[in-house]
Scaffold this motif. Sequence first.
Motif, PDB file in Angstrom:
ATOM      1  N   SER A   1       5.087   4.801   2.338  1.00 35.60           N
ATOM      2  CA  SER A   1       5.668   6.148   2.467  1.00 35.60           C
ATOM      3  C   SER A   1       5.798   6.559   3.925  1.00 35.60           C
ATOM      4  N   ARG A   2       4.755   6.259   4.711  1.00 37.17           N
ATOM      5  CA  ARG A   2       4.815   6.588   6.147  1.00 37.17           C
ATOM      6  C   ARG A   2       5.958   5.835   6.820  1.00 37.17           C
TER       7      ARG A   2
ATOM      8  N   GLU B   1       0.744   4.461   0.485  1.00 38.97           N
ATOM      9  CA  GLU B   1       0.736   5.416   1.591  1.00 38.97           C
ATOM     10  C   GLU B   1       1.364   4.809   2.851  1.00 38.97           C
ATOM     11  N   ILE B   2       1.100   3.548   3.098  1.00 37.98           N
ATOM     12  CA  ILE B   2       1.695   2.896   4.269  1.00 37.98           C
ATOM     13  C   ILE B   2       3.214   2.786   4.085  1.00 37.98           C
TER      14      ILE B   2
ATOM     15  N   ILE C   1       0.870  -1.176   0.000  1.00 44.81           N
ATOM     16  CA  ILE C   1       0.000   0.000   0.000  1.00 44.81           C
ATOM     17  C   ILE C   1       0.910   1.229   0.000  1.00 44.81           C
TER      18      ILE C   1
END
Lengths: 222, 355
Positions: free
Chosen positions: B52-53, B49-50, B47
Amino acid sequence: MLILSIDTSAIASAALLTGEGETLQAFATEDTRTHAEVLAPGIHGLLCAAGVSGAELDALVVGVGPGPFTGLRSGIATARALAFAWNKPLHGVMSLDAIAVDAALDAWRLGIDEFIVATDARRKEVYWARYYSTGGTHQLIDGPHVSAPADVPELPAYGRGAGLYPEQLKAVPDFSGTQPTAEALGRTAVVSLVRGLPLLETTPLYLRESDAKVPGPRKRAL
Amino acid sequence: MNRSEPLVLGIESSCDETGVGIVRGDTLLTNTVSSSMEEHVRFGGVIPEIASRAHLDAFVPTLQQALDQAGVTLDEVDALAVTSGPGLAGALMVGVCAAKALAVATGKPLYAINHLVAHVGVGLLDGGALPENLGALLVSGGHTEILRVKSITDDVELLGSTIDDAAGEAYDKVARILGLGYPGGPAIDKLAREGNPKAIRFPRGLSQPKYMGTAEAPGPHRYDWSFSGLKTAVARAVEQFEAAGQDVPVADIAASFQEAVVDVITAKAMLACTENGITNLLLGGGVAANSRLRALTEERCAAHGISLRVPPISLCTDNGAMVAALASQIVMAGGEPSGIGFAPDSSMPVTSIHL
Ligand SMILES: [Zn+2]
């Protein structure tokens, strides 16, 4: 005292400030989607223009949002790497405070006690927080949140988030385009740093989960 | 800048691994990787966004660990390098911003590196100079490509690639259909050993004459792959067993699926090699860990008189050492740094080895 401030919660910006809150150099771009390109050159430029090296800094501060994720992370990633390489302390500041610092003074002049700061959260929502103005000084009393403009309390609202939704928010005209800047963020941080008051960690305030969904049962292929 | 045996620190964040690697010339000093793979398990795939975090949180600790393990300081580094593409845009952004910040803080030159070419460059860290007439077959969760490498520092050409899913992605999706969990590659590879690879004949994508053409008149996808139809075929097979009230022969399906993937990858890779004068092949990417892919690539390379090189698996999966290794070659070849104004490019072409 010499502070490097960075904020990418909306636009990309950086500023070099003294302990008196005086801005020595500042950089800001209007664009909200090119942070990874422009931020490092902007910081490099303002250090060169001020003739300041990293070793001379006392601290760094960074806006921890809320703000659109990818842009917000560029500032925090930059600030953390700079602080690591220079071995300097790094503090977080809630990015809406960078609008509240000037809004509080304006509210006081207008005789407004409570006000809202709002920025663009995209997807037809705003990031917002509720502040109290004590003699021109901002005091956070609720937030930050992300919600539809209609769900924001009906108070005078400062910032671009208010300007974007004039039907739902009571936008204060002079501030309807105002974005958080590193310069203003630095001014709010300096007060705390000089007094030795605590600031935030640099954990980003995403406020929204990632859009990931746990997959449901298998779809039929037939 | 020391251009004879430069100390280079490389940063990788194009997918779900945060990597910092340090090399001196073509000697590996450290290869530190922090993976967010665990966080993607319940979603059955990466995922963005996950990922990137996780990159944001992992970067400084990974950097610190790499410097400690290599026993060097940022001051001693001759050049910095970072993956600028291809990859997930938001993930690339974290590594690029951090790398630029290190360049601003230290005044060191920064090289923006092509991730795919770095998968080839890593071969230098294990086994020394790359041979002439080199090709590279890259297979992972994010890519499936065959490259011709005339010069690792200035002449790389894409011969073929997947037109839809990457091979590793197909493994993940099929593993989900079969209820085998994530990541799909190791799970299917393991189960396939107990199954019959010839039980079901799954389609080999883009293998019809209209796509292949001939060596003289190549079709539009002669060296390209497609795995999305294969995934659908597996789903259909499972449903047919279920509809007939029979037990789903999971091991046979896994083995037959794996055979279809590996067969079409290697067949097309061999075609690309023999028709383009490639006599040495490097296998890279995370799926290089797959036992069947390795075995069949070895077998077919041997049959075609092609020498095969497979770096250790820790260097095949995404990592910062590969970025440092390629940048080191570019520094030694006299390449100019990229500056700090470049933009990450999620679809950076292989012809752009560094920016
Ligand atoms: Zn890769």
